[in-house]
Scaffold this active site. Structure first.
Site, mmCIF file in Angstrom:
data_model
loop_
_atom_site.group_PDB
_atom_site.id
_atom_site.type_symbol
_atom_site.label_atom_id
_atom_site.label_comp_id
_atom_site.label_asym_id
_atom_site.label_seq_id
_atom_site.Cartn_x
_atom_site.Cartn_y
_atom_site.Cartn_z
ATOM 1 N N GLU A 158 0.852 -1.186 0.000
ATOM 2 C CA GLU A 158 0.000 0.000 0.000
ATOM 3 C C GLU A 158 0.889 1.237 0.000
ATOM 4 O O GLU A 158 1.867 1.296 0.739
ATOM 5 C CB GLU A 158 -0.897 -0.044 1.260
ATOM 6 C CG GLU A 158 -1.897 1.060 1.337
ATOM 7 C CD GLU A 158 -2.668 1.241 0.033
ATOM 8 O OE1 GLU A 158 -3.415 0.335 -0.354
ATOM 9 O OE2 GLU A 158 -2.489 2.295 -0.622
ATOM 10 N N ASN A 221 9.646 4.086 -0.354
ATOM 11 C CA ASN A 221 9.772 4.846 0.888
ATOM 12 C C ASN A 221 11.190 5.362 1.085
ATOM 13 O O ASN A 221 11.402 6.482 1.563
ATOM 14 C CB ASN A 221 9.339 3.988 2.087
ATOM 15 C CG ASN A 221 7.845 4.081 2.308
ATOM 16 O OD1 ASN A 221 7.157 4.846 1.634
ATOM 17 N ND2 ASN A 221 7.330 3.322 3.259
ATOM 18 N N CYS A 273 7.166 4.334 9.156
ATOM 19 C CA CYS A 273 7.423 3.439 8.023
ATOM 20 C C CYS A 273 8.704 3.790 7.294
ATOM 21 O O CYS A 273 9.462 2.904 6.917
ATOM 22 C CB CYS A 273 6.249 3.441 7.061
ATOM 23 S SG CYS A 273 4.911 2.492 7.734
#
Ligand code: UGA
Length: 462
Positions: A158, A221, A273
């Site tokens: 996601e 990320n 995250c």
């Protein structure tokens, strides 16, 4: 394969919104979100949802009880589901700086599925997992296989960001699905695609092998965090040279090869995250005997630590090198605006340093509950003396009362309402000289200087 029932393990920041949107867009699919925490499930079933996310309330209200259910009954949900979404069931509050991502929770959930399932399942890793987690999940499931039950593991990371989760879920840049390169693997990928195709065009659904998909999540990320660490590193150069980091960001961002997003310097980024994923990437590189690559990514984290420390040091230094006995207002406690999430928020680091130095804090955040702030500040990694925190921290209902009588304001979260405050009124209620430290570069510094504030910010000498 027609998908009739989806179950999601984990009712957190990703599981709740993701399943709500799936339920909204796929009225014929029954979506059940399960979580071990009775309290959390009760909140999802109440009028006050456990997380704040713009637009979420409306989506939940329109589907809950129809094709969207929140439950603690794992067994029924797993037994009935065609697709099981795997989300971090483990809610880590404070990140231990361990690099090896903890597979314990993934493993636990895999064992539970193996124990309960009586028919074929597509198991989808949705939360960030270590690369090759799919392999571990499959190993556990196959080792505990029952006759007539087979599993396909997909990686479907996601990419939503908190604060814009509903928007991101409704219009994602892309959906990524990784699976096994076999007939069964392709069939599972197609089944998941058919769910997304209810609202996302096929050309925006990317399919890859499982490891590419797992690594892409870590890489996305890491690259985003790297941009922020890069601009933050330049902010230090700006403060020493007279350049303005916002002007630099604008100038470089207009180069279409670079682009303007994620170039906002701040007191430090790393949400949970980003930090977890980069540490995981570093760990993988070390395990693969790629020390140069590991060192490269470690620098992104180190730069972030430097930025956080630099900012709080600046606060202390400006306040005549001591904050002991001083009253300091902290505006914002969430890690970014439009969320109540405080995990790894830079505000915790700022608060800890100021409390360690003897300041009294007056904290206001529009969406973070008082209990959450105390929980964060009394965590053993922040303070060993909860009594001291209770005496030294006061929580307020608005920015005006929070700042009244204080020596300085430290702005930690970029909430829109902070831009529009009456700073003249705030200045009049503060001790003099009155200081303001804009950790997010959102305020009108010229106006603040005219009012009489001593103003400090990131990446610009004032
Ligand atoms: C981030 C990614 O943006 C998502 O794509 C990803 O799915 C998610 O992590 C995840 O894996 O959990 P999120 O942490 O919710 O999403 O929010 P971001 O908007 O990325 O912000 C992260 C931090 O960086 C915040 O503290 C934010 O204030 C800071 N930031 C962001 C900056 O300091 N400067 C910027 O230019 C952008």
């Amino acid at each position: 394969m027609v998908i009739e029932k989806i179950c999601c393990l984990g009712a957190g920041y990703v599981g709740g919104p993701t399943c709500s949107v799936i339920a909204l867009k796929c009225p014929e699919i029954r979506v059940t979100v399960v979580d071990m925490s009775k309290e959390r499930i009760a909140q999802w079933n109440s009028d006050k949802l456990p997380i704040y996310e713009p637009g979420l309330d409306d989506v939940v209200k329109s589907c809950r009880g129809k094709n969207l259910f929140f439950s603690t009954d794992y067994t029924t949900a797993i037994l009935e589901a065609d697709i099981i979404l795997f989300l971090s069931i483990h809610r880590q509050k404070h990140l231990e700086m361990e690099k090896a991502a903890d597979l314990k929770y993934v493993e636990g959930a895999a064992r539970m599925i193996a124990e309960i399932a009586k028919s074929n399942k597509i198991v989808v890793e949705k939360s960030t997992v270590p690369v090759r987690a799919a392999e571990s999940i499959l190993n556990i499931l196959s080792a505990n296989n029952k006759p007539g039950v087979s599993y396909q593991i997909l990686s479907n990371p996601e990419f939503l960001a908190e604060g814009t989760a509903i928007e991101d879920l409704l219009c994602p840049d892309r959906v990524l699905i990784g699976g096994e390169e076999s007939v069964e693997g392709h069939a599972a990928i197609e089944a998941l695609c058919s769910v997304y195709e209810h609202w996302i065009s096929r050309k925006n659904i990317l399919t890859t092998n499982t490891w590419s998909s797992e690594l892409s999540k870590l890489a996305a990320n890491a690259m985003l965090a790297q941009r922020i660490s890069s601009i933050n590193s330049l902010s230090a150069v700006c403060e020493s040279t007279g350049a303005d980091v916002s002007e630099v960001a604008r100038a470089i961002g207009l180069d279409s090869r670079i682009g303007s997003k994620f170039l906002q310097a701040s007191i430090g980024i790393l949400n949970l995250c980003f930090q977890k994923d980069i540490l995981n990437l570093v760990y993988i590189c070390e395990c693969l005997n790629l020390p140069e690559v590991a060192t490269y990514w470690q620098q992104v984290i180190d730069m972030n630590e430097y930025q956080k420390t630099r900012f709080t040091a600046k606060v202390v230094q400006a306040l005549f090198n001591t904050v002991s006995g001083k009253q300091i207002a902290l505006l914002g406690f969430a890690f970014k605006k439009n969320t109540g999430d405080t995990r790894e928020s830079p505000a915790i680091h700022v608060a800890k340093t100021l409390l360690d130095e003897g300041a009294t804090l007056h904290i206001y955040d529009p969406k973070v509950e008082e209990s959450q702030i105390f929980e964060d500040l009394t965590h053993p990694s922040v303070c060993e003396n909860p009594e001291y925190i209770r005496k030294s921290v006061k929580i307020y209902e608005d920015a005006y009362t929070a700042t009244a009588g204080t020596h300085a304001i430290v702005l930690c979260t970029e909430w829109d309402e902070f831009v529009f405050l009456d700073y003249k009124k705030i200045y009049n209620g503060m001790m003099k000289p009155a200081y303001i430290f804009d950790g997010r570069k959102i305020l009108d510094h010229t106006n603040l200087l005219e009012i009489g504030f001593h103003v400090h910010t990131i990446g610009k000498k004032l």
